[in-house]
Design an enzyme around this catalytic site. Structure first.
Site: not given
Length: 258
Positions: A38, A63, A33, A96
């Site tokens: 990120y 996401k 994930d 998200h």
């Protein structure tokens, strides 16, 4: 969708993320994930290729960041994520967070549906959606209903009302921060239960999520913890111990999204 996955939130792009994913895949994980925000999607893709494991055996989630919401921007964002990872598709693509209002949320969801029709996402869902956000989406009569809602959940944040609603709508609960970011690992109730089963507090928390019926995505970049976190399928928590953990709820949010 594998019930247990590796979350790579807050891992540095490069060796930290790449090694963590490789260790996880070697340990038997088949669910990774990540997210655009990120900034480590490229390292996830590199690790998947280096692992030698066939692509169709690994479940990959990423996401759509809030700043990319909107129809055209959401499609472009997914395509960019795929290029970064070197993948033809993701198994699950999520909005998200439900920021920036209903119009952008609606346009983003239509884009998600298009991505499924184009084969770029196998399934779509949401993250950090409240019950009201879910009702807004479901009330729009979408072509594709959300498969999951990824939310922070652990014994100190049980969110029973939201989970109950999601269950009525056949929306899978994916539990992020299932270890409460290690803030509560010394809780006396948790430690006592861990001692009883000769397991770590983290393993008990992961097992609690699994027995609740959640998909769980603990995050760690340490090899020994990654291996330990997946070693949770050889025992069951007794009803009394599940109830004791349920009783820890204090609506304790470790993240910034409620």
């Amino acid at each position: 969708m594998p019930l247990l996955g590796l979350g790579v939130y807050a891992m540095e792009d490069g060796p930290e993320t790449e090694n963590a994913v490789l260790w996880a895949l070697k340990a038997g994980y088949r669910h990774i994930d990540t997210a655009t925000i990120y900034n480590n999607e490229g390292s996830v893709g590199n690790a998947i290729r280096k692992s030698g494991i066939p692509r169709d055996e690994i479940f990959v989630t990423t996401k759509l960041t809030e700043d990319d919401q909107g129809y055209e921007s959401a499609i472009a964002a997914c395509e960019l994520s795929l290029r970064k990872m070197g993948l033809d598709y993701v198994d699950l693509y999520l909005i998200h967070a439900p920021h920036y209002g209903p119009e952008l949320r609606s346009a983003s969801w239509k884009a998600m549906e298009t991505l499924v029709s184009q084969g770029k996402a196998k399934s779509i869902g949401v993250s950090n959606y409240s019950e009201s956000h879910l009702k807004e989406l479901l009330g729009s009569n979408p072509i594709i209903r959300p498969a999951v809602n990824q939310i922070e959940i652990h014994p100190w944040l049980t969110r029973t009302d939201r989970v109950a609603f999601m269950q009525t709508q056949n929306i899978v609960t994916v539990a992020y921060s299932p270890l409460a970011q290690a803030h509560k690992l010394n809780d006396p109730v948790l430690v006592k239960i861990a001692t009883k089963y000769s397991k770590s507090p983290a393993q008990i928390l992961i097992r609690w999520s699994l027995q609740k019926g959640y998909v769980v995505i603990p995050k760690s970049s340490k090899k020994e913890r990654i291996e330990q976190n997946v070693d949770v399928f050889d025992f069951d928590l007794a009803d009394g111990d599940m109830a004791a953990l349920d009783g820890l709820n204090e609506n304790y949010v470790t993240g910034t999204v409620t």
